[in-house]
Design a protein around this motif. Structure first.
Motif, short mmCIF file in Angstrom:
data_model
loop_
_atom_site.label_atom_id
_atom_site.label_comp_id
_atom_site.label_asym_id
_atom_site.label_seq_id
_atom_site.Cartn_x
_atom_site.Cartn_y
_atom_site.Cartn_z
N LYS A 25 0.79 -1.10 0.19
CA LYS A 25 0.09 0.03 -0.01
C LYS A 25 1.00 1.01 0.08
O LYS A 25 0.49 2.12 -0.73
CB LYS A 25 -1.07 -0.01 1.16
CG LYS A 25 -1.98 -1.09 1.13
CD LYS A 25 -2.95 -0.80 2.32
CE LYS A 25 -4.17 -2.01 2.15
NZ LYS A 25 -3.72 -3.33 2.37
N GLU A 26 2.04 1.04 0.71
CA GLU A 26 2.85 2.23 0.76
C GLU A 26 3.21 2.73 -0.79
O GLU A 26 3.37 3.86 -1.09
CB GLU A 26 4.15 1.89 1.62
CG GLU A 26 5.48 3.00 1.48
CD GLU A 26 6.54 2.48 2.25
OE1 GLU A 26 7.19 3.41 2.23
OE2 GLU A 26 6.79 1.13 2.21
N ARG A 27 3.74 1.49 -1.46
CA ARG A 27 3.98 1.90 -2.93
C ARG A 27 3.02 2.66 -3.69
O ARG A 27 3.12 3.28 -4.61
CB ARG A 27 4.62 0.48 -3.56
CG ARG A 27 5.07 0.86 -4.83
CD ARG A 27 5.88 -0.53 -5.37
NE ARG A 27 6.60 -1.04 -4.71
CZ ARG A 27 7.86 -1.04 -4.57
NH1 ARG A 27 8.38 -0.10 -5.36
NH2 ARG A 27 8.80 -1.49 -3.87
N ILE A 28 1.58 2.08 -3.44
CA ILE A 28 0.62 2.63 -4.31
C ILE A 28 0.30 4.07 -3.99
O ILE A 28 0.14 4.85 -4.68
CB ILE A 28 -0.72 1.71 -3.86
CG1 ILE A 28 -0.63 0.30 -4.42
CG2 ILE A 28 -1.98 2.26 -4.42
CD1 ILE A 28 -1.83 -0.61 -3.84
N THR A 29 0.50 4.31 -2.90
CA THR A 29 0.22 5.74 -2.41
C THR A 29 1.34 6.53 -3.03
O THR A 29 1.00 7.76 -3.26
CB THR A 29 0.29 5.84 -0.93
OG1 THR A 29 -1.01 5.03 -0.15
CG2 THR A 29 0.20 7.36 -0.45
#
Length: 381
Positions: free
Chosen positions: A363-367
């Motif tokens: 999710k960190e990479r998506i954000t």
């Protein structure tokens, strides 16, 4: 913190195209690989083969058909005909070898854009040309245009290559739509090649084409465990059909397809279907959580963007038309995010204001990816 969330760089020091195509400061959200660990049973099988120096040519592997029979029956209620499962190096090779024996240069192959970009390469490799019956956008869902498909069949198209589920839009074609396809194919003498490589990554009920009434007379499925279990580099897939009628139509496919497949890939595929359904279940839960996170981030940071109904795959189709950039992917890449440009999925550069986004990551990479997209499109950090 798990290994895939430890940084935004090449967190696991991987060597695949995903991590080598662009500079290290670019977030790779393009190619269809997942940032997840491969199922432990698959890794153990590969370790066993390598540790015993068991790295020769692939020979007979009846275990694969048995494993897929078990998986397909439990997952979809599909009773396959095991003798008709034929190995190939991957689904691309299977598609090309089928097209090579059922088309002549210049003949047309029906597709439905937007569709997986390699469809065009496979068709062109054998000298054929694509005939497009584009998907229709109905509300937030991309659907098959059955009228356009029938018109193509009437016009003399004899081969139809369908992506099921559909990459890049994430649509699961309904049993009713597939029944209509089968009926039309039998009426007009069309061979249907159904690419079902993403089928295990379906969040709702999926219908294999060959479970449809009459599809045994016109259909051949190409698939592999490589996409769903994240093992594309192992190079193994297969085609399967259900009738002597189809066997005659694809007669001439080289037996060497089997021997050109990877021993490691074939045995990994067997283990995936035999013992790793639990891994798919866990992965699909995670992918749906990631999709919800992506939707929330796009809504928060890219208010002019549009996403769609999405029932399968980890590849989101995002409409950036309202940002009024002819090819937004190029500007987004300059801000450090690699996406697949929409025009790659259409025959004449349609959908150039769309992008395909791989959300099989943290999710960190998506954000962070959406934040960089906002910088490119909204002009803010």
């Amino acid at each position: 913190m798990t290994f895939e969330e430890s940084s935004l760089g090449n967190f696991a020091n991987r060597s695949s195209s995903k991590w080598r195509r662009y500079p290290a400061d670019v977030l790779p959200m393009h190619v269809a690989e997942m940032d997840f660990e491969v199922a432990v049973e698959i890794r153990e099988k590969l370790h066993d083969l390598v540790s015993r120096s068991d790295l020769g040519y692939l020979g007979p592997i009846p275990e694969l058909a048995t494993a897929f029979e078990k998986y397909a029956l439990a997952k979809w209620g599909w009773q396959i005909h095991k003798p008709n499962l034929k190995l190939a190096t991957d689904v691309g090779v299977a598609a090309v070898e089928i097209l090579r024996v059922v088309t002549k240069p210049g003949e047309r192959v029906l597709i439905n854009s937007p569709v997986y970009s390699s469809f065009y390469h496979w068709i062109h490799e054998v000298g054929a040309v694509e005939h497009d019956a584009p998907l229709r956008l109905e509300g937030d869902s991309w659907r098959l245009d059955l009228e356009a498909i029938e018109e193509a069949f009437k016009s003399g198209v004899k081969v139809y290559m369908i992506c099921s589920p559909q990459n890049p839009v994430g649509t699961i074609h309904s049993a009713e739509e597939l029944q209509a396809i089968s009926d039309l194919a039998n009426q007009y003498g069309v061979l249907v090649i159904s690419d079902e490589i993403h089928a295990p990554l379906s969040f709702e009920s999926f219908t294999p084409y060959l479970t449809i009434e009459g599809a045994d007379r016109n259909g051949v499925v190409i698939t592999s465990s490589s996409k769903a279990w994240n093992t594309a580099g192992l190079k193994a897939g297969f085609l399967i059909y259900q009738s002597d009628e189809v066997a005659k139509r694809i007669q001439g496919i080289p037996e060497a397809m089997h021997w050109r497949s990877s021993l490691l890939g074939a045995f990994a595929m067997t283990v995936a279907y035999d013992a790793c359904d639990y891994w798919i279940d866990q992965t699909n839960v995670r992918l749906q959580e990631n999709l919800a996170h992506l939707r929330a981030e796009v809504e928060r940071q890219l208010p002019k963007a549009k996403m769609f109904d999405h029932k399968a795959t980890y590849l989101a189709w995002i409409d950036l038309t309202e940002y009024q950039l002819a090819k937004p992917q190029a500007e987004i890449l300059r801000r450090g995010v690699a996406l697949v440009p929409g025009e790659d999925h259409a025959p004449k550069d349609e959908y150039s204001t769309f992008v395909r986004f791989n959300f099989a990551c943290s999710k960190e990479r998506i954000t962070e990816a959406v934040r960089r997209m906002r910088s490119a499109l909204e002009g803010s950090n």
